[in-house]
Design a protein around this motif. Structure first.
Motif, PDB file in Angstrom:
ATOM      1  N   LEU A   9       0.798  -1.182  -0.132  1.00  0.00           N
ATOM      2  CA  LEU A   9       0.167   0.051   0.052  1.00  0.00           C
ATOM      3  C   LEU A   9       0.971   1.395   0.024  1.00  0.00           C
ATOM      4  CD1 LEU A   9      -2.839   0.817   0.165  1.00  0.00           C
ATOM      5  CD2 LEU A   9      -2.805   1.055   2.704  1.00  0.00           C
ATOM      6  N   GLY A  10       0.806   2.021  -0.932  1.00  0.00           N
ATOM      7  CA  GLY A  10       1.767   3.089  -1.295  1.00  0.00           C
ATOM      8  C   GLY A  10       1.146   4.389  -0.638  1.00  0.00           C
ATOM      9  N   PRO A  11       1.819   5.443  -1.010  1.00  0.00           N
ATOM     10  CA  PRO A  11       1.245   6.759  -0.226  1.00  0.00           C
ATOM     11  C   PRO A  11      -0.333   6.815  -0.528  1.00  0.00           C
ATOM     12  CG  PRO A  11       3.071   7.277  -1.424  1.00  0.00           C
ATOM     13  CD  PRO A  11       2.855   5.958  -1.823  1.00  0.00           C
ATOM     14  N   LEU A  12      -1.012   7.246   0.303  1.00  0.00           N
ATOM     15  CA  LEU A  12      -2.600   7.386   0.159  1.00  0.00           C
ATOM     16  C   LEU A  12      -2.872   8.691  -0.496  1.00  0.00           C
ATOM     17  CD1 LEU A  12      -3.366   6.512   3.830  1.00  0.00           C
ATOM     18  CD2 LEU A  12      -3.299   5.162   2.126  1.00  0.00           C
ATOM     19  N   PRO A  13      -3.922   8.556  -1.488  1.00  0.00           N
ATOM     20  CA  PRO A  13      -4.459   9.634  -2.211  1.00  0.00           C
ATOM     21  C   PRO A  13      -5.424  10.358  -1.364  1.00  0.00           C
ATOM     22  CG  PRO A  13      -5.596   7.750  -2.799  1.00  0.00           C
ATOM     23  CD  PRO A  13      -4.350   7.163  -1.970  1.00  0.00           C
ATOM     24  N   LYS A  14      -5.870  11.558  -1.827  1.00  0.00           N
ATOM     25  CA  LYS A  14      -6.990  12.310  -1.247  1.00  0.00           C
ATOM     26  C   LYS A  14      -8.238  11.936  -2.073  1.00  0.00           C
ATOM     27  CE  LYS A  14      -4.012  14.692   1.309  1.00  0.00           C
ATOM     28  NZ  LYS A  14      -3.545  13.854   2.307  1.00  0.00           N
ATOM     29  N   THR A  15      -9.258  11.308  -1.101  1.00  0.00           N
ATOM     30  CA  THR A  15     -10.337  11.173  -1.679  1.00  0.00           C
ATOM     31  C   THR A  15     -11.599  11.820  -0.879  1.00  0.00           C
ATOM     32  OG1 THR A  15     -10.330   8.804  -0.463  1.00  0.00           O
ATOM     33  CG2 THR A  15      -9.479   8.915  -2.702  1.00  0.00           C
ATOM     34  N   GLU A  16     -12.833  11.445  -1.558  1.00  0.00           N
ATOM     35  CA  GLU A  16     -14.147  11.735  -0.947  1.00  0.00           C
ATOM     36  C   GLU A  16     -14.169  10.414   0.025  1.00  0.00           C
ATOM     37  OE1 GLU A  16     -18.492  12.937  -1.941  1.00  0.00           O
ATOM     38  OE2 GLU A  16     -17.044  13.679  -3.104  1.00  0.00           O
ATOM     39  N   SER A  17     -14.980  10.595   1.218  1.00  0.00           N
ATOM     40  CA  SER A  17     -15.036   9.292   2.017  1.00  0.00           C
ATOM     41  C   SER A  17     -16.366   9.405   2.614  1.00  0.00           C
ATOM     42  CB  SER A  17     -14.061   9.236   3.100  1.00  0.00           C
ATOM     43  OG  SER A  17     -14.114  10.449   3.787  1.00  0.00           O
ATOM     44  N   MET A  18     -17.050   8.097   3.019  1.00  0.00           N
ATOM     45  CA  MET A  18     -18.105   7.854   3.748  1.00  0.00           C
ATOM     46  C   MET A  18     -17.787   7.000   5.078  1.00  0.00           C
ATOM     47  SD  MET A  18     -21.765   5.754   2.447  1.00  0.00           S
ATOM     48  CE  MET A  18     -21.968   6.721   1.241  1.00  0.00           C
ATOM     49  N   LYS A  19     -18.427   7.146   6.002  1.00  0.00           N
ATOM     50  CA  LYS A  19     -18.305   6.644   7.335  1.00  0.00           C
ATOM     51  C   LYS A  19     -19.040   5.137   7.353  1.00  0.00           C
ATOM     52  CE  LYS A  19     -17.993   6.821  12.442  1.00  0.00           C
ATOM     53  NZ  LYS A  19     -18.328   7.674  13.545  1.00  0.00           N
ATOM     54  N   LEU A  20     -17.942   4.070   7.807  1.00  0.00           N
ATOM     55  CA  LEU A  20     -18.939   2.779   8.029  1.00  0.00           C
ATOM     56  C   LEU A  20     -18.238   2.413   9.311  1.00  0.00           C
ATOM     57  CD1 LEU A  20     -18.094   1.210   4.473  1.00  0.00           C
ATOM     58  CD2 LEU A  20     -20.148   2.067   5.186  1.00  0.00           C
ATOM     59  N   THR A  21     -19.037   1.370   9.769  1.00  0.00           N
ATOM     60  CA  THR A  21     -18.508   0.787  11.111  1.00  0.00           C
ATOM     61  C   THR A  21     -18.371  -0.599  10.844  1.00  0.00           C
ATOM     62  OG1 THR A  21     -19.346   2.659  12.324  1.00  0.00           O
ATOM     63  CG2 THR A  21     -18.840   0.587  13.496  1.00  0.00           C
ATOM     64  N   PHE A  22     -17.173  -1.377  11.488  1.00  0.00           N
ATOM     65  CA  PHE A  22     -17.304  -2.812  11.509  1.00  0.00           C
ATOM     66  C   PHE A  22     -16.558  -3.198  12.461  1.00  0.00           C
ATOM     67  CE2 PHE A  22     -12.937  -1.931   9.727  1.00  0.00           C
ATOM     68  CZ  PHE A  22     -12.309  -2.957   9.975  1.00  0.00           C
ATOM     69  N   VAL A  23     -16.775  -4.710  12.776  1.00  0.00           N
ATOM     70  CA  VAL A  23     -15.988  -5.102  14.048  1.00  0.00           C
ATOM     71  C   VAL A  23     -15.118  -6.308  13.447  1.00  0.00           C
ATOM     72  CG1 VAL A  23     -16.511  -6.982  15.941  1.00  0.00           C
ATOM     73  CG2 VAL A  23     -18.285  -5.398  15.425  1.00  0.00           C
ATOM     74  N   CYS A  24     -13.820  -6.279  14.140  1.00  0.00           N
ATOM     75  CA  CYS A  24     -12.771  -7.342  13.686  1.00  0.00           C
ATOM     76  C   CYS A  24     -12.277  -7.890  14.750  1.00  0.00           C
ATOM     77  CB  CYS A  24     -11.665  -6.724  12.814  1.00  0.00           C
ATOM     78  SG  CYS A  24     -10.793  -5.430  13.764  1.00  0.00           S
ATOM     79  N   PRO A  25     -11.469  -9.164  14.839  1.00  0.00           N
ATOM     80  CA  PRO A  25     -10.821  -9.604  15.959  1.00  0.00           C
ATOM     81  C   PRO A  25      -9.862  -8.545  16.491  1.00  0.00           C
ATOM     82  CG  PRO A  25     -10.945 -11.221  14.393  1.00  0.00           C
ATOM     83  CD  PRO A  25     -11.350  -9.803  13.490  1.00  0.00           C
ATOM     84  N   THR A  26      -9.354  -8.784  17.689  1.00  0.00           N
ATOM     85  CA  THR A  26      -8.253  -7.794  18.378  1.00  0.00           C
ATOM     86  C   THR A  26      -7.153  -8.161  17.859  1.00  0.00           C
ATOM     87  OG1 THR A  26      -8.036  -9.303  20.066  1.00  0.00           O
ATOM     88  CG2 THR A  26      -9.594  -7.417  20.649  1.00  0.00           C
ATOM     89  N   SER A  27      -7.011  -9.323  17.235  1.00  0.00           N
ATOM     90  CA  SER A  27      -5.531  -9.659  16.680  1.00  0.00           C
ATOM     91  C   SER A  27      -5.496  -8.885  15.311  1.00  0.00           C
ATOM     92  CB  SER A  27      -5.545 -11.250  16.135  1.00  0.00           C
ATOM     93  OG  SER A  27      -6.434 -11.828  15.705  1.00  0.00           O
ATOM     94  N   LEU A  28      -6.352  -8.905  14.550  1.00  0.00           N
ATOM     95  CA  LEU A  28      -6.280  -8.049  13.446  1.00  0.00           C
ATOM     96  C   LEU A  28      -6.359  -6.610  13.475  1.00  0.00           C
ATOM     97  CD1 LEU A  28      -6.745  -7.850  10.143  1.00  0.00           C
ATOM     98  CD2 LEU A  28      -9.155  -7.698  10.593  1.00  0.00           C
ATOM     99  N   LYS A  29      -6.805  -6.023  14.595  1.00  0.00           N
ATOM    100  CA  LYS A  29      -6.555  -4.783  14.889  1.00  0.00           C
ATOM    101  C   LYS A  29      -5.195  -4.438  15.144  1.00  0.00           C
ATOM    102  CE  LYS A  29      -7.951  -0.155  16.204  1.00  0.00           C
ATOM    103  NZ  LYS A  29      -6.600   0.278  16.353  1.00  0.00           N
ATOM    104  N   ALA A  30      -4.532  -5.446  16.040  1.00  0.00           N
ATOM    105  CA  ALA A  30      -3.175  -5.265  16.459  1.00  0.00           C
ATOM    106  C   ALA A  30      -2.457  -5.053  15.314  1.00  0.00           C
ATOM    107  CB  ALA A  30      -2.810  -6.260  17.310  1.00  0.00           C
ATOM    108  N   GLU A  31      -2.755  -6.011  14.292  1.00  0.00           N
ATOM    109  CA  GLU A  31      -1.904  -6.037  12.911  1.00  0.00           C
ATOM    110  C   GLU A  31      -2.037  -4.782  12.044  1.00  0.00           C
ATOM    111  OE1 GLU A  31       0.369  -8.741  11.591  1.00  0.00           O
ATOM    112  OE2 GLU A  31       0.304  -8.943  13.711  1.00  0.00           O
ATOM    113  N   LEU A  32      -3.244  -4.412  12.095  1.00  0.00           N
ATOM    114  CA  LEU A  32      -3.503  -3.009  11.308  1.00  0.00           C
ATOM    115  C   LEU A  32      -2.833  -1.892  11.909  1.00  0.00           C
ATOM    116  CD1 LEU A  32      -7.378  -3.658  10.871  1.00  0.00           C
ATOM    117  CD2 LEU A  32      -5.846  -3.551   9.115  1.00  0.00           C
ATOM    118  N   ASP A  33      -2.787  -1.895  13.329  1.00  0.00           N
ATOM    119  CA  ASP A  33      -1.933  -0.742  13.788  1.00  0.00           C
ATOM    120  C   ASP A  33      -0.417  -0.892  13.469  1.00  0.00           C
ATOM    121  OD1 ASP A  33      -4.261   0.233  15.060  1.00  0.00           O
ATOM    122  OD2 ASP A  33      -4.081  -0.925  16.968  1.00  0.00           O
ATOM    123  N   ARG A  34      -0.022  -2.067  13.577  1.00  0.00           N
ATOM    124  CA  ARG A  34       1.402  -2.516  13.203  1.00  0.00           C
ATOM    125  C   ARG A  34       1.729  -1.859  12.009  1.00  0.00           C
ATOM    126  NH1 ARG A  34       5.362  -5.953  11.685  1.00  0.00           N
ATOM    127  NH2 ARG A  34       4.636  -7.749  11.032  1.00  0.00           N
TER     128      ARG A  34
END
Length: 70
Positions: A9-34
């Protein structure tokens, strides 16, 4: 010595966005933070997991040949 890693995943582009909510395992959240930490080191822009998730999903879908054919 600064070892800059090239992430899929390279540098992030500027885009229009919409808010979504989802649930994930704590292990996935830790990997995403890393991943967010590595992304910040690689590109010099501090981002959190919530900012990265839409771009990760977009990259995943763009690379899914079955989805593109459908």
């Amino acid at each position: 010595m600064n070892h800059t890693r090239k992430l899929r995943l390279g540098p992030l582009p500027k885009t229009e966005s919409m808010k979504l909510t989802f649930v994930c395992p704590t292990s996935l959240k830790a990997e995403l933070d890393r991943y967010a930490e590595l992304h910040a080191q690689a590109y010099g822009e501090i981002v959190d997991a919530l900012t990265l998730i839409p771009h990760m999903l977009e990259a995943f879908m763009a690379g899914d040949r079955g989805f593109k054919k459908g």
